[in-house]
Motif scaffolding. Structure first.
Motif, short mmCIF file in Angstrom:
data_model
loop_
_atom_site.label_atom_id
_atom_site.label_comp_id
_atom_site.label_asym_id
_atom_site.label_seq_id
_atom_site.Cartn_x
_atom_site.Cartn_y
_atom_site.Cartn_z
N ALA A 112 33.28 18.44 64.71
CA ALA A 112 34.35 19.05 65.51
C ALA A 112 34.57 18.27 66.81
O ALA A 112 35.71 18.13 67.26
CB ALA A 112 34.01 20.50 65.81
N THR A 113 33.50 17.76 67.39
CA THR A 113 33.61 16.97 68.62
C THR A 113 34.44 15.73 68.39
O THR A 113 35.31 15.38 69.20
CB THR A 113 32.21 16.56 69.11
N ILE A 114 34.18 15.04 67.29
CA ILE A 114 34.92 13.82 66.96
C ILE A 114 36.40 14.13 66.79
O ILE A 114 37.27 13.40 67.29
CB ILE A 114 34.33 13.17 65.69
N ASP A 115 36.69 15.24 66.11
CA ASP A 115 38.08 15.65 65.94
C ASP A 115 38.71 16.01 67.28
O ASP A 115 39.84 15.62 67.58
CB ASP A 115 38.13 16.85 64.98
N MET A 116 37.97 16.73 68.12
CA MET A 116 38.49 17.19 69.41
C MET A 116 38.82 16.02 70.34
O MET A 116 39.91 15.96 70.92
CB MET A 116 37.47 18.10 70.09
N ILE A 152 48.15 25.51 63.29
CA ILE A 152 47.19 25.05 62.28
C ILE A 152 46.54 23.74 62.69
O ILE A 152 45.31 23.61 62.69
CB ILE A 152 47.90 24.89 60.91
N THR A 153 47.36 22.77 63.09
CA THR A 153 46.83 21.42 63.36
C THR A 153 46.01 21.36 64.65
O THR A 153 45.08 20.56 64.74
CB THR A 153 47.97 20.40 63.43
N GLN A 154 46.35 22.19 65.63
CA GLN A 154 45.65 22.12 66.91
C GLN A 154 44.33 22.89 66.91
O GLN A 154 43.57 22.80 67.89
CB GLN A 154 46.55 22.67 68.03
N ILE A 202 50.57 16.40 55.98
CA ILE A 202 49.51 17.22 56.59
C ILE A 202 48.44 16.30 57.15
O ILE A 202 48.00 15.37 56.48
CB ILE A 202 48.90 18.19 55.55
N ASN A 203 48.01 16.58 58.38
CA ASN A 203 47.00 15.74 59.03
C ASN A 203 45.67 15.76 58.28
O ASN A 203 45.29 16.77 57.70
CB ASN A 203 46.78 16.20 60.47
N TYR A 204 44.95 14.64 58.37
CA TYR A 204 43.68 14.52 57.68
C TYR A 204 42.67 15.58 58.11
O TYR A 204 41.90 16.09 57.29
CB TYR A 204 43.07 13.13 57.92
N ASP A 205 42.65 15.91 59.40
CA ASP A 205 41.65 16.86 59.86
C ASP A 205 41.90 18.28 59.34
O ASP A 205 40.97 19.08 59.26
CB ASP A 205 41.53 16.85 61.38
N VAL A 206 43.14 18.58 58.96
CA VAL A 206 43.41 19.88 58.33
C VAL A 206 42.73 19.93 56.97
O VAL A 206 42.09 20.94 56.61
CB VAL A 206 44.93 20.11 58.18
N THR A 252 45.64 11.65 63.49
CA THR A 252 46.98 11.07 63.49
C THR A 252 47.46 10.73 62.09
O THR A 252 48.66 10.71 61.83
CB THR A 252 47.03 9.80 64.36
N GLY A 253 46.52 10.46 61.19
CA GLY A 253 46.89 10.14 59.81
C GLY A 253 47.32 11.36 59.04
O GLY A 253 46.85 12.47 59.31
#
Length: 321
Positions: A224-228, A43-45, A162-166, A156-157
């Motif tokens: 998505a780029t920023i997250d990646m 999920i997170t990756q 659950i991570n923020y990006d999720v 990382t937060g």
């Protein structure tokens, strides 16, 4: 009657059925597959893949396609990285610039496609080489690393473990599904993708909608780029290319047609996880990297073939009296 209902059920939930079968298959090939740790990693990756795929889905539902988004990611990533690491710009300002650049790149594609009335596959393939060249000129093949902690907070937060990006990916999917299903603009997107001539004659500003969708796609790929790059804590001109095929394949598997005018974001997410479960399961089972490429390529061909068959079947349906 029962046979017809079973056929309809299988078609409607085919992605879910495939996902369940893959989970069962890989649970036998590797003991590590169904562990809680692996499920959380799945999920997170893959949050940035989900966000990318949503952007691609909007364009495809609207009757287009964008093969340049991988190199858009490359260009956006290096611009944001350079602003933060070499010019010491504030993180928020660098991110805003990246989002604006991503949106503009998408809008440029949309304008070329609509104003020149060119086939989007060819236009965006050509533009990918342009963005690739610009990215390499800017970086001179340099890699950028060690981003500020505040920039990496997106991955990382955590909140409630659950991570923020999720959460970010979840919100983007929900908003996108709501827009498509519950708003007039969503209906205009389906109409534009389904039959642009009929949509134009009914008063819908088809070209403006298409340009907006390409811009929205660029914006979402920039997110998505920023997250990646935050996950990797590094980037270079080679980061991003190839992601467009993941998004396109996930969209096709999830029921979004190359012809446009159909599909949902929830099916798209299922398509993303089918691909990632397949990749993760093959890796844990010890299948070679090259074999994985072959399997994913075959799946893309099957998805395109199935899309063509479904479109053909729908076009051959007799009209009701």
């Amino acid at each position: 009657m029962l046979k017809y209902k079973l056929k309809q059920f299988a078609m409607k939930y085919s992605v879910m059925i495939v996902m369940i079968l893959l989970i069962i298959l890989f649970s036998f090939t590797s003991r590590s597959f169904l562990t809680l740790k692996n499920i959380i990693n799945l999920i997170t990756q893959n949050t940035f893949y989900i966000i990318c795929s949503v952007g691609m889905a909007f364009v495809m539902i609207g009757g287009g396609v964008d093969l340049s988004v991988g190199y858009q990611m490359s260009l956006v990533g290096v611009i944001v990285a350079i602003l933060m690491t070499e010019y010491n710009w504030p993180v928020l300002l660098a991110v805003i610039v990246g989002l604006v650049v991503g949106s503009l790149l998408g809008i440029i594609n949309g304008i070329i496609v609509t104003r020149l009335n060119l086939f989007p596959l060819i236009v965006t393939l050509a533009m990918s080489t342009v963005y690739q060249g610009i990215s390499f000129i800017i970086t001179q093949a340099k890699t950028y690393r060690s981003f500020p902690d505040s920039f990496r907070l997106i991955c990382t937060g955590t909140f409630l473990g659950i991570n923020y990006d999720v959460y970010l990916a979840f919100v983007i999917v929900l908003i996108s599904e709501f827009v498509l299903r519950k708003t007039y603009f969503g209906r205009y997107i389906y109409a534009t993708g389904g039959n642009s001539d009929a949509a134009y004659l009914s008063g819908i500003k088809v070209n403006k909608i298409k340009v907006f969708l390409y811009g929205l796609c660029g914006f979402l790929f920039a997110i998505a780029t920023i997250d990646m790059i935050a996950k990797a804590n590094s980037t270079s001109s080679s980061f991003g290319p190839g992601t467009e095929f993941v998004g396109m394949t996930a969209a096709l598997i999830g029921g979004i047609s190359f012809k446009g005018g159909k599909g949902s974001m929830l099916g798209l997410v299922a398509g993303v996880f089918v691909l990632q479960i397949l990749g993760n399961g093959m890796q844990l089972a010890g299948w070679g990297t090259y074999l994985q490429y072959i399997v994913k390529g075959v799946i893309l061909i099957i998805a395109i073939a199935m899309d063509g068959i479904m479109v053909k079947n729908q076009s051959n349906k007799p009209l009701k009296a």
